[in-house]
Scaffold this active site. Structure first.
Site, PDB file in Angstrom:
ATOM      1  N   ASN A   1       0.815  -1.212   0.000  1.00 15.10           N
ATOM      2  CA  ASN A   1       0.000   0.000   0.000  1.00 15.10           C
ATOM      3  C   ASN A   1       0.849   1.263   0.000  1.00 15.10           C
ATOM      4  O   ASN A   1       0.953   1.946  -1.008  1.00 15.10           O
ATOM      5  CB  ASN A   1      -0.957  -0.031   1.196  1.00 15.10           C
ATOM      6  CG  ASN A   1      -2.024   1.056   1.107  1.00 15.10           C
ATOM      7  OD1 ASN A   1      -1.974   1.927   0.250  1.00 15.10           O
ATOM      8  ND2 ASN A   1      -2.991   1.021   1.994  1.00 15.10           N
ATOM      9  N   ASP A   2       1.484   1.537   1.121  1.00 15.89           N
ATOM     10  CA  ASP A   2       2.235   2.789   1.223  1.00 15.89           C
ATOM     11  C   ASP A   2       3.357   2.896   0.186  1.00 15.89           C
ATOM     12  O   ASP A   2       3.657   3.984  -0.287  1.00 15.89           O
ATOM     13  CB  ASP A   2       2.815   2.938   2.633  1.00 15.89           C
ATOM     14  CG  ASP A   2       1.716   3.099   3.677  1.00 15.89           C
ATOM     15  OD1 ASP A   2       0.614   3.552   3.296  1.00 15.89           O
ATOM     16  OD2 ASP A   2       1.949   2.770   4.847  1.00 15.89           O
ATOM     17  N   VAL A   3       3.961   1.763  -0.174  1.00 10.45           N
ATOM     18  CA  VAL A   3       5.100   1.806  -1.100  1.00 10.45           C
ATOM     19  C   VAL A   3       4.676   2.104  -2.539  1.00 10.45           C
ATOM     20  O   VAL A   3       5.530   2.274  -3.405  1.00 10.45           O
ATOM     21  CB  VAL A   3       5.935   0.505  -1.064  1.00 10.45           C
ATOM     22  CG1 VAL A   3       6.528   0.293   0.311  1.00 10.45           C
ATOM     23  CG2 VAL A   3       5.146  -0.692  -1.521  1.00 10.45           C
TER      24      VAL A   3
END
Lengths: 458, 89
Positions: free
Chosen positions: A384-386
């Protein structure tokens, strides 16, 4: 003689680590390093005086059985836990050696000895307790959310000051001051790891890895007067490992665009929660695996982006099956590995290697990012964040500045998630609302199995 | 303690930095478990600690040998298990 043997074993370690620079030579490198250890152990046992060989043999046997058992039984997805706990035992061993050395000299120890014993016990014990907490978090026994309380950092600082004061009073109070050091070091290890959230685990494990080396090096300083050869060997090997862990720690921090201090004291997750409310509305398109299969069928170049969700779902073999099917149809499949994907450095690479995926298809951040431009489908599995473009554009985002995989540049992005929950950093991912984004919900493994059967039916 | 010890320490740190920076990200997990096994070198200190007079010191050495051996055997074995899997097509 023993110096010479220790020198050979040090050369084995250095050469073995050097051979780890390529997957082709890495396995032999590890074997050479283990031979180095064997030489060091045999040299110590055979040339030592007054050794109770029976007792040492029993202890070694117990350790070998326990270590061997876990090494053969562990699942590849559980590798972070295993490395965490082994780090802990390494640190613990160093602290115990330093403690027994203290019992030998007690309050009569020289200033230098007291300093090195204190540092060795501090780092070693902290590594032991910290690693057990890290293990608990990774295994799900302890909440992976950051656990904080008001004044935590001040409290930790006070603990450290008390500990060094106790060290100063060793010549006066002897063993009692020493007990205080042991207890406070253990407490400090726990308190330093509990405020760290799940996604920051790669940093913590690297750091504990480094500490286990530093502890061994410090124990080397403890031993260097009474046992110069053994002391030097510990200093050399400990420094190698300490340096290695430090480099990995730096790489992990860079992968998140955060300083080490920010990871250790930042307790991300708790503090960021406030900003998550202002998340923009995203309109998502949810597709079935059948519809996704049609997109894959039309694609030429596909990039797979694995994240921690893949490890949780144990979906590595399912990924390989889908990829093989697509490759047989003449399509290109590559894998994009973000430095902090998963729970430890290189976690995704090991999982994919386990599923028999060639290491040449695994590309790191710098290699893969230009590839997204002419890629037809990027499939994001449990990351997600990456892949959040806000890291590039939104200065107010808590992850702003973090290097990301530019999946949004692909013609179509297929994102597999279990639910619409926000990522670890607590931010809604605007990627999900992009024109070229498609969501396919479900467990990664189930989704991939369904996708494969839909692909076959086309 | 003399300058030789410090020299060894500093040079070893430099060697460590030099060789580890060349390890590719693909092998970072085996690097960790392998280097972790090397930090089990504390085992030689642990073996020598078992000769410390007085019971407590000796038992600390005994436990230290167990801990270090878990680290050494487990670390090298699991690293081998992982590296065996890294293949090319």
């Amino acid at each position: 003689m023993i110096d010479f043997l220790y020198l050979i074993s040090a050369i084995c370690f250095i050469y073995g680590l050097k051979m780890l620079s390529h997957p082709k030579t890495a396995r032999n490198g590890n074997i050479i390093a283990s031979l180095g250890m064997l030489i060091a152990i045999i040299a110590t046992v055979s040339l030592g005086t007054n050794l109770d060989l029976k007792m040492i043999g029993i202890a070694m046997l117990i350790g070998a059985i326990i270590g061997g058992f876990f090494a053969t039984k562990v699942e590849m997805t559980q590798m972070p836990q295993l490395v965490a706990i082994f780090n802990g035992f390494g640190g613990g061993a160093s602290a115990l050696v330093a403690s027994s050395e203290f019992l030998k000299y007690g309050a009569d120890s020289s200033m230098f000895l007291i300093i090195s014993i204190t540092l060795s016990v501090l780092v070693g014990t902290l590594t032991l307790t910290g690693s057990f907490i890290a293990f608990g978090k990774l295994q799900g026994l302890i909440s992976t959310k950051p656990i904080t309380f008001p004044g935590q950092q001040i409290f930790n600082a006070l603990l450290a000051i008390t500990m060094f004061t106790a060290a100063y009073f060793i010549p006066t109070y002897g063993i009692n001051a020493f007990y205080i050091i042991v207890i406070l070091s253990g407490l400090l290890g726990i308190l330093l790891v509990i405020p760290i959230g799940g996604a920051d685990m790669p940093v913590v494990i690297s750091l504990l890895n480094s500490y286990s080396g530093i502890a061994a090096a410090m124990t080397g300083f403890v031993l260097v007067n009474s046992q110069p050869s053994a002391g030097n060997a510990l200093i050399i090997c400990g420094s190698l490992v300490g340096a290695s862990g430090m480099i990995l720690t730096q790489i992990m921090c860079k992968g998140m665009n955060r300083s080490l201090a920010n990871v250790i004291f930042g307790a991300v997750g708790g503090e960021v929660e406030a900003s998550s409310g202002e998340g923009k509305e995203v309109n998502i398109k949810s597709y079935s695996t059948e519809e996704a299969a049609m997109i894959f069928d039309a694609a030429e170049k596909i990039i797979v982006v694995p994240g921690y969700g893949l490890a949780v779902a144990q979906a590595q073999h399912a990924v390989r099956e889908v990829a093989e099917f697509l490759e047989d149809k003449g399509k290109t499949v590559l894998y994009a590995i973000h430095p902090v994907a998963g729970r430890m450095p290189g976690h995704m690479n090991v999982l994919l290697a386990e599923a028999n995926i060639s290491y040449e298809q695994l590309k790191d951040l710098d290699e893969i990012n230009p590839e997204f431009e002419d890629c037809d489908v990027a499939i994001v599995l449990g990351a997600n964040d990456v892949v959040n473009p806000a890291a590039r554009s939104d200065q107010n985002s808590p992850i702003y500045g973090m290097p990301i995989l530019n999946v949004d540049k692909a013609r179509t992005v297929i994102i597999n998630k279990r639910t619409m929950n926000t990522g670890f950093a607590g931010v809604q991912n605007e990627l999900f609302g992009y024109e070229n984004s498609i969501m396919v919900f479900g467990d990664a493994k189930d989704m991939l199995i369904k996708l494969l059967s839909d692909l076959k039916e086309l | 303690m003399d300058i030789t010890t410090i020299t060894i320490f500093i040079l070893a740190v430099f060697v460590g930095f030099e060789i580890i920076t060349k390890v590719p990200p693909t092998l970072h997990t085996p690097l960790m478990s392998g280097s972790n096994a090397i930090s089990g070198i504390a085992i030689i200190g642990a073996i020598l600690a078992t000769t410390v007079q007085g019971n407590i010191g000796m038992w600390l050495g005994f436990i230290a040998v167990i801990f270090a051996m878990i680290n050494v055997v487990g670390g090298f074995m699991v690293t081998d298990r992982m590296l065996k899997m890294f293949k090319r097509k």
